[in-house]
Design a protein around this motif. Structure first.
Motif, short mmCIF file in Angstrom:
data_model
loop_
_atom_site.label_atom_id
_atom_site.label_comp_id
_atom_site.label_asym_id
_atom_site.label_seq_id
_atom_site.Cartn_x
_atom_site.Cartn_y
_atom_site.Cartn_z
N ALA A 370 20.28 97.20 109.75
CA ALA A 370 20.72 96.60 108.36
C ALA A 370 20.51 94.94 108.51
O ALA A 370 20.59 94.61 109.47
CB ALA A 370 22.39 96.86 108.39
N LYS A 371 20.46 94.66 107.17
CA LYS A 371 20.37 93.06 107.30
C LYS A 371 21.61 92.60 106.48
O LYS A 371 22.07 91.49 106.13
CB LYS A 371 19.53 92.60 106.35
CG LYS A 371 17.84 93.12 106.84
CD LYS A 371 16.77 92.73 105.90
CE LYS A 371 16.44 93.60 104.74
NZ LYS A 371 15.52 93.29 103.69
N HIS A 372 22.70 93.63 106.18
CA HIS A 372 24.03 93.41 105.18
C HIS A 372 24.61 94.43 105.80
O HIS A 372 24.86 95.47 105.28
CB HIS A 372 23.47 93.55 103.88
CG HIS A 372 24.68 93.27 102.85
ND1 HIS A 372 25.02 94.51 102.10
CD2 HIS A 372 25.26 92.46 102.68
CE1 HIS A 372 26.10 94.19 101.32
NE2 HIS A 372 26.34 92.68 101.77
N GLU A 373 25.71 93.89 106.74
CA GLU A 373 26.85 94.79 107.25
C GLU A 373 28.05 94.16 107.59
O GLU A 373 27.99 93.06 108.10
CB GLU A 373 26.40 95.70 108.33
CG GLU A 373 27.24 96.78 108.61
CD GLU A 373 27.18 97.91 107.83
OE1 GLU A 373 28.32 97.53 107.08
OE2 GLU A 373 26.55 98.60 107.62
N PHE A 374 29.10 94.51 106.87
CA PHE A 374 30.29 93.74 107.12
C PHE A 374 31.45 94.55 107.86
O PHE A 374 32.44 94.01 108.25
CB PHE A 374 31.02 93.37 105.67
CG PHE A 374 29.99 92.28 105.02
CD1 PHE A 374 30.18 90.83 105.42
CD2 PHE A 374 29.46 92.79 103.93
CE1 PHE A 374 29.56 89.98 104.86
CE2 PHE A 374 28.62 91.86 103.18
CZ PHE A 374 28.67 90.30 103.83
N PRO A 392 21.80 95.64 115.45
CA PRO A 392 21.25 94.24 115.51
C PRO A 392 22.42 93.30 116.33
O PRO A 392 23.62 93.62 115.95
CB PRO A 392 21.13 93.80 114.08
CG PRO A 392 20.98 95.05 113.26
CD PRO A 392 21.80 96.23 114.11
N LYS A 393 22.02 92.38 116.84
CA LYS A 393 22.88 91.22 117.61
C LYS A 393 22.85 90.29 116.46
O LYS A 393 22.50 89.17 116.56
CB LYS A 393 22.14 90.79 118.77
CG LYS A 393 22.99 89.93 119.65
CD LYS A 393 22.28 89.42 120.89
CE LYS A 393 23.43 88.73 121.44
NZ LYS A 393 22.61 88.14 122.90
N ALA A 394 23.54 90.89 115.19
CA ALA A 394 23.84 89.92 114.10
C ALA A 394 25.14 90.56 113.30
O ALA A 394 25.55 91.68 113.73
CB ALA A 394 22.49 89.51 113.23
N LEU A 395 25.16 89.92 112.26
CA LEU A 395 26.09 90.62 111.15
C LEU A 395 27.42 90.81 112.14
O LEU A 395 28.03 89.94 112.71
CB LEU A 395 25.80 91.71 110.54
CG LEU A 395 24.09 91.50 109.81
CD1 LEU A 395 23.67 92.76 109.47
CD2 LEU A 395 24.25 90.47 108.85
N VAL A 396 28.21 91.81 111.47
CA VAL A 396 29.37 92.18 112.06
C VAL A 396 29.23 92.87 113.55
O VAL A 396 30.07 92.79 114.28
CB VAL A 396 30.16 93.19 111.06
CG1 VAL A 396 29.66 94.72 111.26
CG2 VAL A 396 31.42 93.25 111.66
N TYR A 397 28.09 93.22 113.94
CA TYR A 397 27.94 94.03 115.02
C TYR A 397 28.50 93.47 116.54
O TYR A 397 29.02 94.14 117.20
CB TYR A 397 26.69 94.83 115.10
CG TYR A 397 26.22 95.49 114.14
CD1 TYR A 397 26.78 96.74 113.98
CD2 TYR A 397 25.20 95.27 113.22
CE1 TYR A 397 26.54 97.62 112.67
CE2 TYR A 397 24.74 95.96 112.13
CZ TYR A 397 25.43 97.06 111.99
OH TYR A 397 24.89 97.81 111.05
#
Length: 460
Positions: A370-374, A392-397
Motif C-alpha cells: 500500500a501507498k495509503h494505509e492508516f 512497507p516500512k512506512a505509513l502506519v505499519y
C-alpha cells in the motif's frame, strides 16, 4: 436512542465499525448511505441525512466518520449541532496519494478540517493517521491563493485522540490447517479443529455463520455435523493442501468478467497447480494472500510485478487475491490473473466472512504494498489467521508490526518472498512476535463506551 450513528460510506472497515458499535453499545440508531461513489458521498451526504434523520429529543451523541461533512450537517440541522459530536477518521484526505497532481481536489481535505472545527471530539484509528493529518494542515492550506487561515492545528489538536480500530474476531479453529494448529500447541484430528488460543482472540465471541451455512441458498446447517457444515470453498482449499495431485477433480475457472458480474454470490475461482506426489504440509508451495481493495492506492502493480517475476523464474507459489472492487478496477488485475495462470487459488471478492476467513487460514503470507494505509484491518485479520505479514516500512505499519515484518524496497520484498518460497516450512513454523491484543474489541470496549457516553446538555 441516545447515540446517533451516521455513516456516509457504509462498506469495508466503515461498516465493520458502526455495525460493531450498534451491536455492543446500548441505545444506538444507525443511518447509512451505500459504499459507492465515495466522492459524491463526501460532497452531498449532509443534505441527504438532513432529510433522512428524524428529529428526536432522545439523541445525546452524534458519531460519524470523516467522510461526512459534519459542518454542513449541523448547519442544516441545528438540533443535531447541540449533541456531543464525535468524528472518527478511518483515513485523512490531506495526504491521500493521487495518480496525477492535477487530480487533487482541495474540497475533500478542506471539508475534513471544517468538520474537526465543529466536532467536540476527533478520534483517529492510529497515531500515524492523527499526526499526518494535524501536521499537514498548514501545508495543505497553502494551496489557497490568499487569505489563508492560521493556527487551525492548534485549535483542533486538543480535541484529538487515538482510538485504534476495534477488531472483533470469530473463532476460526475449524478452518485452520493442521500445521497452524500444531505449532500453536493444539492438536487437530481430521475435519474437526480444537480451539486455538491466539494472542488476541475473542474467546467469548460467537458467530452464527461459523456453525451454520454461509447463505440462505445453501440451506440450514442446524442438524448437520461439524464436518458436514463446511462450505464448498473450505473443502476445496483443504483438499488442495492435503490431497495429492490426481485425486482432486479439476473445474474450469470462471472468467474475470463473470466473477465481477456475480459478486453478489460467494463464487470462488480455484485452480489446481501441479503438486508433486505425497508432499507433507511443510513442503507444499507457499500460499500468498493479498486481501485489499482493488484500487491504485493499494499499489497492486508493485505486488503483481513481484509475483510475475517469480513466475518467470519458475519459483513455485500459490496466490489468493481478495478484496472489494468499486467502480474503476485497475487493468493490472485482469492482466495479472491471466499471466499467473495455475498459480492462482482464489480470485475475487468474498461477501461471506466465513469463506474470507477460510482463505486467510489456508494462506501462509499476507502482503501489503500500500501507498495509503492508516490502520489495515485486513492485515490484522490475516495475522489472526496465522499468516506471516510483510508490509512497507512506512505509513502506519511500523506502529502496528515489529520491524521483522517490514521491508523498505520492492527488491527486499522480492528477496524475502523468494526465500520463503524456497523454504515455506520456515514461515509455517513461525510464531508471530507482535503485540496484537491492543487492537481487539475486548481491549477497546471500555474506551468506546466512554467515548459514546455524556451528560445531557442543559439546552437539549
Amino acid at each position: 436512542m441516545s447515540v446517533l450513528l451516521i455513516e456516509a460510506f457504509y462498506g469495508g472497515s466503515h461498516k465493520q465499525l458502526v455495525d460493531l458499535l450498534r451491536e455492543e453499545i446500548e441505545d444506538c440508531v444507525l443511518f447509512t448511505l451505500p459504499a459507492k461513489k465515495w466522492h459524491w458521498k463526501a460532497r452531498t451526504a449532509a443534505l441527504y441525512f438532513m432529510q433522512t434523520v428524524p428529529a428526536s429529543s432522545d439523541y445525546r451523541i452524534l458519531f460519524a466518520s470523516s467522510v461526512l461533512n459534519l459542518t454542513e450537517l449541523v448547519a442544516l440541522r441545528p438540533d443535531l449541532g447541540k449533541l456531543k459530536k464525535v468524528l472518527y477518521f478511518h483515513e485523512n484526505q490531506l495526504i491521500y496519494p493521487v495518480q496525477k497532481c492535477q487530480e487533487t481536489d482541495f474540497q475533500y481535505g478542506y471539508n475534513q478540517i471544517l468538520s474537526c472545527l465543529v466536532a467536540d471530539s476527533v478520534v483517529f484509528n492510529s497515531a500515524y493517521n492523527m499526526e499526518s493529518f494535524l501536521s499537514s494542515i498548514g501545508k495543505f492550506l497553502k494551496l489557497m491563493p490568499d487569505h489563508r487561515p492560521k493556527c487551525l492545528e492548534r485549535m483542533i489538536r486538543p480535541k484529538c485522540q487515538v482510538l485504534y480500530f476495534p477488531v472483533k474476531f470469530p473463532d476460526v479453529n475449524r478452518f485452520m490447517p493442521e500445521h497452524k494448529l500444531a505449532h500453536n500447541g493444539a492438536k487437530g484430528n481430521g475435519n474437526t479443529c480444537p480451539f486455538m488460543s491466539l494472542p488476541f482472540q475473542e474467546k467469548n465471541y460467537e458467530t452464527v455463520g461459523l456453525t451454520k451455512s454461509c447463505s440462505s441458498d445453501q440451506g440450514s446447517a442446524d442438524s448437520k455435523t461439524e464436518t458436514e457444515c463446511c462450505t464448498p470453498l473450505q473443502e476445496r482449499l483443504h483438499n488442495l493442501l492435503t490431497t495429492p495431485r490426481g485425486t482432486i477433480q479439476e473445474t474450469p475457472s470462471e472468467t474475470f468478467e463473470q466473477g465481477m458480474a456475480q459478486r453478489s454470490r460467494p463464487q470462488a475461482f480455484l485452480a489446481f497447480p501441479e503438486i508433486p506426489g505425497e508432499l507433507d504440509c511443510q513442503q507444499k508451495p507457499l500460499h500468498i494472500v493479498w486481501p485489499h481493495r482493488w484500487e491504485h492506492d493499494k499499489d497492486p502493480e508493485s505486488f503483481f510485478k513481484i509475483l510475475l517475476k517469480m513466475k518467470q523464474m519458475e519459483i513455485s507459489f500459490h496466490v489468493s487475491v481478495l478484496g472489494e472492487t468499486f467502480t474503476h478496477v485497475p487493468v493490472i488485475f485482469s492482466e495479472a490473473k491471466k499471466a499467473l495462470g495455475s498459480s492462482v487459488l482464489h480470485w475475487g471478492y468474498l461477501p461471506s466472512k466465513d469463506e474470507y476467513f477460510q482463505v486467510l487460514c489456508m494462506a501462509d503470507v499476507v502482503i501489503s504494498t500500500a501507498k495509503h494505509e492508516f490502520f489495515g484491518v485486513a492485515m490484522i485479520e490475516a495475522v489472526y489467521c496465522g499468516c506471516y505479514p510483510l508490509c512497507p516500512k512506512a505509513l502506519v505499519y511500523p506502529e502496528i508490526f515489529p520491524a521483522e515484518y517490514l521491508y523498505s524496497t520492492p527488491e527486499q520484498l522480492f528477496k524475502r518472498l523468494q526465500n520463503f518460497c524456497k523454504r515455506p516450512d520456515i514461515v509455517r513454523k513461525h510464531l508471530y512476535k507482535g503485540e496484537t491484543a491492543q487492537f481487539s474489541w475486548a481491549a477497546l470496549r471500555g474506551k468506546f463506551r466512554s467515548l459514546l457516553t455524556t451528560e445531557p446538555k442543559e439546552d437539549l
